[in-house]
Design an enzyme around this catalytic site. Structure first.
Site, PDB file in Angstrom:
ATOM      1  N   SER A   1       0.828  -1.052   0.100  1.00  0.00           N
ATOM      2  CA  SER A   1       0.024  -0.042   0.085  1.00  0.00           C
ATOM      3  C   SER A   1       0.938   1.302  -0.217  1.00  0.00           C
ATOM      4  CB  SER A   1      -1.025  -0.013   1.348  1.00  0.00           C
ATOM      5  OG  SER A   1      -1.962  -0.986   1.140  1.00  0.00           O
TER       6      SER A   1
ATOM      7  N   GLY B   1      -5.089 -11.190  -7.107  1.00  0.00           N
ATOM      8  CA  GLY B   1      -5.751 -10.485  -6.323  1.00  0.00           C
ATOM      9  C   GLY B   1      -5.053  -9.061  -6.566  1.00  0.00           C
TER      10      GLY B   1
ATOM     11  N   LYS C   1      -9.569  -5.367  10.566  1.00  0.00           N
ATOM     12  CA  LYS C   1     -10.865  -5.006   9.847  1.00  0.00           C
ATOM     13  C   LYS C   1     -12.129  -4.813  10.603  1.00  0.00           C
ATOM     14  CE  LYS C   1      -9.102  -5.826   5.114  1.00  0.00           C
ATOM     15  NZ  LYS C   1      -8.989  -6.581   3.993  1.00  0.00           N
TER      16      LYS C   1
ATOM     17  N   GLY D   1     -13.887 -15.525   5.779  1.00  0.00           N
ATOM     18  CA  GLY D   1     -13.238 -14.712   6.293  1.00  0.00           C
ATOM     19  C   GLY D   1     -13.641 -13.242   5.866  1.00  0.00           C
TER      20      GLY D   1
ATOM     21  N   GLN E   1      -8.961  -1.357  -4.484  1.00  0.00           N
ATOM     22  CA  GLN E   1      -9.294  -0.963  -3.311  1.00  0.00           C
ATOM     23  C   GLN E   1      -8.467   0.411  -2.879  1.00  0.00           C
ATOM     24  OE1 GLN E   1      -7.700  -1.372  -0.005  1.00  0.00           O
ATOM     25  NE2 GLN E   1      -5.866  -2.147  -1.266  1.00  0.00           N
TER      26      GLN E   1
ATOM     27  N   ASP F   1     -13.039  -2.777  -0.304  1.00  0.00           N
ATOM     28  CA  ASP F   1     -12.959  -4.059  -0.978  1.00  0.00           C
ATOM     29  C   ASP F   1     -13.957  -4.585  -1.853  1.00  0.00           C
ATOM     30  OD1 ASP F   1     -10.250  -4.817   0.295  1.00  0.00           O
ATOM     31  OD2 ASP F   1     -11.323  -5.812   2.063  1.00  0.00           O
TER      32      ASP F   1
HETATM   33  N1  LIG Z   1      -6.416  -8.674  -3.249  1.00  0.00           N
HETATM   34  C1  LIG Z   1      -6.945  -7.875  -2.365  1.00  0.00           C
HETATM   35  O1  LIG Z   1      -7.103  -6.686  -2.387  1.00  0.00           O
HETATM   36  C2  LIG Z   1      -7.355  -8.625  -1.190  1.00  0.00           C
HETATM   37  C3  LIG Z   1      -7.938  -8.011  -0.090  1.00  0.00           C
HETATM   38  C4  LIG Z   1      -8.276  -8.792   1.105  1.00  0.00           C
HETATM   39  C5  LIG Z   1      -8.064 -10.037   1.293  1.00  0.00           C
HETATM   40  N2  LIG Z   1      -7.007 -10.525   0.332  1.00  0.00           N
HETATM   41  C6  LIG Z   1      -6.611 -11.749   0.708  1.00  0.00           C
HETATM   42  O2  LIG Z   1      -7.637 -13.014   0.834  1.00  0.00           O
HETATM   43  C7  LIG Z   1      -6.916 -13.866   2.056  1.00  0.00           C
HETATM   44  C8  LIG Z   1      -8.137 -13.666   3.133  1.00  0.00           C
HETATM   45  O3  LIG Z   1      -8.079 -12.542   3.833  1.00  0.00           O
HETATM   46  P1  LIG Z   1      -9.213 -12.252   5.019  1.00  0.00           P
HETATM   47  O4  LIG Z   1      -8.796 -10.656   5.102  1.00  0.00           O
HETATM   48  O5  LIG Z   1     -10.416 -12.674   4.237  1.00  0.00           O
HETATM   49  O6  LIG Z   1      -8.545 -13.243   6.116  1.00  0.00           O
HETATM   50  P2  LIG Z   1      -9.326 -13.962   7.354  1.00  0.00           P
HETATM   51  O7  LIG Z   1     -10.491 -12.931   7.712  1.00  0.00           O
HETATM   52  O8  LIG Z   1      -8.221 -14.067   8.180  1.00  0.00           O
HETATM   53  O9  LIG Z   1      -9.882 -15.392   6.757  1.00  0.00           O
HETATM   54  C9  LIG Z   1      -8.914 -16.216   6.476  1.00  0.00           C
HETATM   55  C10 LIG Z   1      -9.887 -17.326   5.859  1.00  0.00           C
HETATM   56  O10 LIG Z   1      -8.870 -18.353   5.144  1.00  0.00           O
HETATM   57  C11 LIG Z   1      -9.497 -19.665   5.711  1.00  0.00           C
HETATM   58  N3  LIG Z   1      -8.466 -20.348   5.949  1.00  0.00           N
HETATM   59  C12 LIG Z   1      -7.026 -20.297   6.707  1.00  0.00           C
HETATM   60  N4  LIG Z   1      -6.313 -21.141   6.562  1.00  0.00           N
HETATM   61  C13 LIG Z   1      -7.155 -22.192   5.655  1.00  0.00           C
HETATM   62  C14 LIG Z   1      -6.664 -23.751   5.360  1.00  0.00           C
HETATM   63  N5  LIG Z   1      -5.488 -23.949   5.834  1.00  0.00           N
HETATM   64  N6  LIG Z   1      -7.557 -24.157   4.741  1.00  0.00           N
HETATM   65  C15 LIG Z   1      -8.685 -23.785   4.357  1.00  0.00           C
HETATM   66  N7  LIG Z   1      -9.001 -22.390   4.874  1.00  0.00           N
HETATM   67  C16 LIG Z   1      -8.162 -21.694   5.279  1.00  0.00           C
HETATM   68  C17 LIG Z   1      -9.997 -19.226   6.915  1.00  0.00           C
HETATM   69  O11 LIG Z   1     -10.783 -20.246   7.597  1.00  0.00           O
HETATM   70  P3  LIG Z   1     -11.270 -20.400   9.321  1.00  0.00           P
HETATM   71  O12 LIG Z   1     -12.188 -19.363   9.226  1.00  0.00           O
HETATM   72  O13 LIG Z   1     -11.527 -22.081   9.276  1.00  0.00           O
HETATM   73  O14 LIG Z   1      -9.885 -20.232   9.791  1.00  0.00           O
HETATM   74  C18 LIG Z   1     -10.659 -18.198   6.721  1.00  0.00           C
HETATM   75  O15 LIG Z   1     -11.961 -18.655   5.981  1.00  0.00           O
HETATM   76  C19 LIG Z   1      -5.742 -13.520   2.252  1.00  0.00           C
HETATM   77  O16 LIG Z   1      -4.724 -13.998   1.324  1.00  0.00           O
HETATM   78  C20 LIG Z   1      -5.483 -11.867   1.721  1.00  0.00           C
HETATM   79  O17 LIG Z   1      -4.373 -11.441   1.426  1.00  0.00           O
HETATM   80  C21 LIG Z   1      -6.865  -9.858  -0.669  1.00  0.00           C
END
Ligand SMILES: NC(=O)c1ccc[n+]([C@@H]2O[C@H](COP(=O)([O-])OP(=O)(O)OC[C@H]3O[C@@H](n4cnc5c(N)ncnc54)[C@H](OP(=O)(O)O)[C@@H]3O)[C@@H](O)[C@H]2O)c1
Length: 278
Positions: free
Chosen positions: A21, A242, A70, A134, A249, A107
């Protein structure tokens, strides 16, 4: 309130060292000839409220909020934009002239921009399966339903969490080998496949789902080609990471702070450059 000079902005996360960022916003500022300082702040969860309060006292313009803050940030602002209220997630805080805080999530526009620009898909009528439950999954489910997707299925290892997401925002829970889970688009919204994440060499999208996918969007952007994207490309599927979402975003945050923003291509170019530099 008295604003810091030059204007002060930043991103709060934990960890935050590898955030793209600061580089993206610096490029946008250069493109507009605007002067501001944008810092990456590593703040532990227990100190989030104090950090945001400190930025208000310092006269900052606003701040981005990222993992793991967040959801907590949504409870610390005075006003929430509708998308942030619905998703219970804030990635952009604007500090108004009277010191009050408005919380937003860009987002939502980020993911829609990527579906449109990277994959060339119209969301209206699309059947989508979102993997994960998540914060990113919440923004994605909300965005796609608001934009008129025909169906949004949610596949997550924690079925109760997927059910709660469906209850609060819409969509339906998908379970393994669910024959109803046709997917013009699969959106991967877990942290699996992410460098430094829980399973960098893995993929959270099972083969049976990939077999019926028309296109794949992996919200992970580091590395630029995840194991999932490799698998999708081997099958000849249109697939994107992404990075465009990240750029879009960032543009949404910038617009909220300054009322206007350079074109998306400035943000995408900066995101690509920053990602390539590692
Ligand atoms: N491109 C972009 O602008 C952008 C924006 C936001 C996020 N992202 C990416 O999206 C991803 C998720 O971010 P978030 O903010 O949603 O994080 P988060 O709220 O921590 O959610 C993580 C998710 O991943 C799941 N997970 C983690 N380890 C896992 C595994 N080994 N097997 C299956 N599921 C697993 C979690 O499941 P549980 O609930 O069971 O733990 C949860 O559903 C990250 O990689 C982040 O970098 C990208």
């Amino acid at each position: 309130m008295r604003r810091a000079d030059p204007e002060l902005l930043g991103v709060i996360g934990h960890p935050i060292a590898h955030s793209l960022s600061p580089a993206i916003h610096a490029a946008a500022a250069r493109a507009e000839g605007r002067r501001f300082a944008y810092h990456a702040f590593d703040v532990e969860p227990a100190a989030l409220a104090a950090a945001i309060g400190g930025l208000v006292v310092l006269g900052a313009r606003g701040v981005n909020v990222t993992v793991p803050h967040k959801v907590a940030a949504a409870a610390l602002v005075d006003r929430l934009e509708p998308e942030a209220r619905a998703t219970r997630s804030v990635n952009t805080i604007t500090i108004e002239d009277d010191g009050t805080l408005t919380g937003a999530t860009s987002d939502v526009e980020g993911v829609l921009t990527s579906v449109r620009d990277d994959l060339g898909l119209e969301v209206g009528g699309l059947r989508v399966v979102v993997v994960g439950a998540g914060g990113a999954a919440r923004a994605t489910v909300y965005a796609l339903l608001q934009a008129g997707a025909a169906s949004v299925g949610i596949l997550a290892r924690d079925v109760a969490r997927a059910a709660e997401l469906a209850r609060s925002l819409g969509g339906s829970v998908v379970t393994a080998h669910d024959d109803g889970a046709a997917a013009d688009l699969v959106v991967q919204a877990t942290s699996v496949g992410m460098a430094g994440g829980p399973d960098p060499a893995g993929s959270a999208v099972p083969d049976w789902l990939l077999d019926r996918a028309g296109a794949v969007l992996d919200l992970v952007y580091r590395p630029s080609v995840t194991p999932l994207l490799e698998a999708a490309r081997r099958r000849g599927l249109p697939a994107a990471n992404g990075l465009t979402m990240l750029a879009a975003q960032a543009r949404g945050s910038y617009r909220r702070w300054f009322g206007d923003a350079p074109s998306l291509s400035v943000f995408v170019g900066a995101a690509r450059e920053a990602a390539a530099e590692g």
